[in-house]
Scaffold this motif. Structure first.
Motif, PDB file in Angstrom:
ATOM      1  N   PRO A 121     -16.698  31.493   5.012  1.00 26.45           N
ATOM      2  CA  PRO A 121     -16.130  32.761   5.471  1.00 26.45           C
ATOM      3  C   PRO A 121     -14.632  32.667   5.693  1.00 26.45           C
ATOM      4  N   GLN A 122     -14.014  33.838   5.833  1.00 24.27           N
ATOM      5  CA  GLN A 122     -12.606  33.855   6.217  1.00 24.27           C
ATOM      6  C   GLN A 122     -12.331  35.084   7.064  1.00 24.27           C
ATOM      7  N   ILE A 123     -11.365  34.935   7.933  1.00 23.65           N
ATOM      8  CA  ILE A 123     -10.847  36.070   8.690  1.00 23.65           C
ATOM      9  C   ILE A 123      -9.397  36.241   8.267  1.00 23.65           C
ATOM     10  N   GLY A 124      -8.981  37.488   8.121  1.00 16.86           N
ATOM     11  CA  GLY A 124      -7.609  37.746   7.706  1.00 16.86           C
ATOM     12  C   GLY A 124      -6.961  38.781   8.604  1.00 16.86           C
ATOM     13  N   VAL A 125      -5.658  38.663   8.759  1.00 18.51           N
ATOM     14  CA  VAL A 125      -4.880  39.617   9.530  1.00 18.51           C
ATOM     15  C   VAL A 125      -3.859  40.244   8.594  1.00 18.51           C
ATOM     16  N   LEU A 126      -3.846  41.572   8.552  1.00 17.35           N
ATOM     17  CA  LEU A 126      -2.880  42.283   7.724  1.00 17.35           C
ATOM     18  C   LEU A 126      -1.523  42.209   8.399  1.00 17.35           C
ATOM     19  N   ILE A 127      -0.542  41.612   7.722  1.00 19.76           N
ATOM     20  CA  ILE A 127       0.790  41.483   8.323  1.00 19.76           C
ATOM     21  C   ILE A 127       1.824  42.383   7.636  1.00 19.76           C
ATOM     22  N   GLY A 128       1.418  43.088   6.569  1.00 18.07           N
ATOM     23  CA  GLY A 128       2.323  44.018   5.919  1.00 18.07           C
ATOM     24  C   GLY A 128       1.620  44.848   4.863  1.00 18.07           C
ATOM     25  N   ASP A 129       2.049  46.117   4.719  1.00 21.22           N
ATOM     26  CA  ASP A 129       1.526  46.990   3.661  1.00 21.22           C
ATOM     27  C   ASP A 129       2.510  48.127   3.414  1.00 21.22           C
ATOM     28  N   ASN A 130       2.257  48.868   2.353  1.00 21.85           N
ATOM     29  CA  ASN A 130       3.064  50.050   2.071  1.00 21.85           C
ATOM     30  C   ASN A 130       2.206  51.301   2.229  1.00 21.85           C
ATOM     31  N   GLY A 131       1.194  51.236   3.125  1.00 20.47           N
ATOM     32  CA  GLY A 131       0.238  52.332   3.297  1.00 20.47           C
ATOM     33  C   GLY A 131       0.873  53.649   3.674  1.00 20.47           C
ATOM     34  N   ASN A 132       1.890  53.627   4.532  1.00 14.97           N
ATOM     35  CA  ASN A 132       2.520  54.883   4.940  1.00 14.97           C
ATOM     36  C   ASN A 132       3.383  55.487   3.841  1.00 14.97           C
ATOM     37  N   ASP A 133       3.763  54.685   2.849  1.00 15.62           N
ATOM     38  CA  ASP A 133       4.584  55.182   1.743  1.00 15.62           C
ATOM     39  C   ASP A 133       3.742  55.646   0.568  1.00 15.62           C
ATOM     40  N   TYR A 134       2.454  55.276   0.577  1.00 12.94           N
ATOM     41  CA  TYR A 134       1.600  55.569  -0.569  1.00 12.94           C
ATOM     42  C   TYR A 134       0.857  56.873  -0.342  1.00 12.94           C
ATOM     43  N   VAL A 135       0.865  57.749  -1.326  1.00 11.79           N
ATOM     44  CA  VAL A 135       0.160  59.030  -1.239  1.00 11.79           C
ATOM     45  C   VAL A 135      -1.000  59.022  -2.213  1.00 11.79           C
ATOM     46  N   GLY A 139      -5.412  63.730  -1.529  1.00 12.33           N
ATOM     47  CA  GLY A 139      -5.990  63.229  -0.280  1.00 12.33           C
ATOM     48  C   GLY A 139      -4.972  63.185   0.834  1.00 12.33           C
ATOM     49  N   ASP A 140      -5.308  62.460   1.864  1.00 11.18           N
ATOM     50  CA  ASP A 140      -4.463  62.313   3.037  1.00 11.18           C
ATOM     51  C   ASP A 140      -3.242  61.470   2.681  1.00 11.18           C
ATOM     52  N   PRO A 141      -2.026  61.974   2.926  1.00 11.69           N
ATOM     53  CA  PRO A 141      -0.840  61.189   2.575  1.00 11.69           C
ATOM     54  C   PRO A 141      -0.644  59.958   3.452  1.00 11.69           C
ATOM     55  N   ASP A 142      -1.333  59.894   4.585  1.00 14.13           N
ATOM     56  CA  ASP A 142      -1.189  58.756   5.487  1.00 14.13           C
ATOM     57  C   ASP A 142      -2.373  57.813   5.292  1.00 14.13           C
ATOM     58  N   VAL A 143      -2.171  56.751   4.513  1.00 12.57           N
ATOM     59  CA  VAL A 143      -3.220  55.768   4.264  1.00 12.57           C
ATOM     60  C   VAL A 143      -3.249  54.798   5.441  1.00 12.57           C
ATOM     61  N   ARG A 144      -4.355  54.771   6.167  1.00 14.40           N
ATOM     62  CA  ARG A 144      -4.469  53.932   7.352  1.00 14.40           C
ATOM     63  C   ARG A 144      -5.243  52.666   6.991  1.00 14.40           C
ATOM     64  N   THR A 145      -4.508  51.577   6.813  1.00 19.74           N
ATOM     65  CA  THR A 145      -5.135  50.299   6.484  1.00 19.74           C
ATOM     66  C   THR A 145      -5.617  49.624   7.759  1.00 19.74           C
ATOM     67  N   LYS A 146      -6.691  48.850   7.634  1.00 25.81           N
ATOM     68  CA  LYS A 146      -7.259  48.144   8.785  1.00 25.81           C
ATOM     69  C   LYS A 146      -6.546  46.800   8.964  1.00 25.81           C
ATOM     70  N   SER A 147      -6.279  46.449  10.205  1.00 26.57           N
ATOM     71  CA  SER A 147      -5.478  45.257  10.461  1.00 26.57           C
ATOM     72  C   SER A 147      -6.283  43.960  10.402  1.00 26.57           C
ATOM     73  N   LEU A 148      -7.605  44.032  10.572  1.00 24.23           N
ATOM     74  CA  LEU A 148      -8.443  42.837  10.549  1.00 24.23           C
ATOM     75  C   LEU A 148      -9.332  42.864   9.315  1.00 24.23           C
ATOM     76  N   HIS A 149      -9.444  41.722   8.656  1.00 23.07           N
ATOM     77  CA  HIS A 149     -10.229  41.644   7.426  1.00 23.07           C
ATOM     78  C   HIS A 149     -11.193  40.471   7.507  1.00 23.07           C
ATOM     79  N   LEU A 150     -12.454  40.719   7.169  1.00 25.94           N
ATOM     80  CA  LEU A 150     -13.454  39.658   7.076  1.00 25.94           C
ATOM     81  C   LEU A 150     -13.873  39.523   5.625  1.00 25.94           C
ATOM     82  N   GLY A 151     -14.087  38.296   5.184  1.00 19.78           N
ATOM     83  CA  GLY A 151     -14.476  38.080   3.794  1.00 19.78           C
ATOM     84  C   GLY A 151     -15.327  36.835   3.646  1.00 19.78           C
ATOM     85  N   PHE A 152     -15.831  36.647   2.432  1.00 18.67           N
ATOM     86  CA  PHE A 152     -16.610  35.456   2.116  1.00 18.67           C
ATOM     87  C   PHE A 152     -16.111  34.924   0.778  1.00 18.67           C
ATOM     88  N   ASN A 153     -15.904  33.610   0.708  1.00 14.31           N
ATOM     89  CA  ASN A 153     -15.341  32.973  -0.483  1.00 14.31           C
ATOM     90  C   ASN A 153     -16.368  32.089  -1.165  1.00 14.31           C
TER      91      ASN A 153
END
Length: 196
Positions: A121-135, A139-153
């Motif tokens: 498994p892995q845990i990830g933390v979002l430290i940067g994105d261009n979500g507020n600039d992406y339309v 749809g909604d012009p404000d893309v709200r990305t989640k700051s915590l990410h869980l995954g499996f490798n």
């Protein structure tokens, strides 16, 4: 999050210091089966999994980081890592760029001395994105990305020699990337590790 990163860094430095003292006080050469530290880097091919968007095109990015290989037996290893990963996907007319700090906890089994399989498994933390600039079109012009990410490798690798290990890995997201969607990350990593 700063406390977690600080604690991880202190722990890795303490392990490295202990390993250095053991090497100086013990044998001059590193015995096979000792804990090893390494760096890794490579190519990301990332996309979004799920049915929330159409016309998704994978993006090419990169990753880099460090790892510790801790032997459990002569074939089984425990491998914690810290990886800075540049990923995302092209969505129609634009793209969504994501930068994560991933902390995979991998188990590695050597089928032969050179060939290994890995999973964990892995845990990830979002430290940067261009979500507020992406339309998103329509749809909604404000893309709200989640700051915590869980995954499996899951993946594998080929050990060329004591120092160089080539690696391929696929990471499947277990948590959502964007709020109010079922979109998850999917990342193929191809790269190499150097142990010292």
């Amino acid at each position: 999050m700063k406390k977690i990163i600080f604690t991880l860094a202190i722990t890795l430095l303490a392990i490295q210091q202990h390993q250095a003292q053991t090497t100086v006080q013990g044998t001059a050469s590193q015995a096979k089966g000792d804990m090893m530290f390494g760096v890794k880097a490579g190519l990301n091919i990332s996309t979004f999994l799920g049915r929330d968007y159409v016309d998704i095109t994978p993006r090419v990015g990169a990753y880099l980081g460090g790892l510790v290989e801790i032997p459990i037996t002569d074939k089984i290893y425990f491998q914690p890592e810290a990886i800075l990963s540049f990923q995302g996907a092209d969505l129609g007319a634009g793209n969504l760029n994501l930068t994560y700090l991933h902390l995979p906890i991998m188990g590695k089994y050597h089928i032969t001395e050179a060939i290994a399989v890995e999973l964990g498994p892995q845990i990830g933390v979002l430290i940067g994105d261009n979500g507020n600039d992406y339309v998103i079109i329509g749809g909604d012009p404000d893309v709200r990305t989640k700051s915590l990410h869980l995954g499996f490798n899951v993946g594998g690798g080929y050990r060329l020699d004591e120092n160089i290990y080539f690696q391929a890995r696929f990471s499947v997201g277990l948590s959502k990337v964007i709020e109010d969607t079922k979109t998850r990350n999917g990342v193929l990593q191809i790269g190499a590790c150097y142990f010292f």
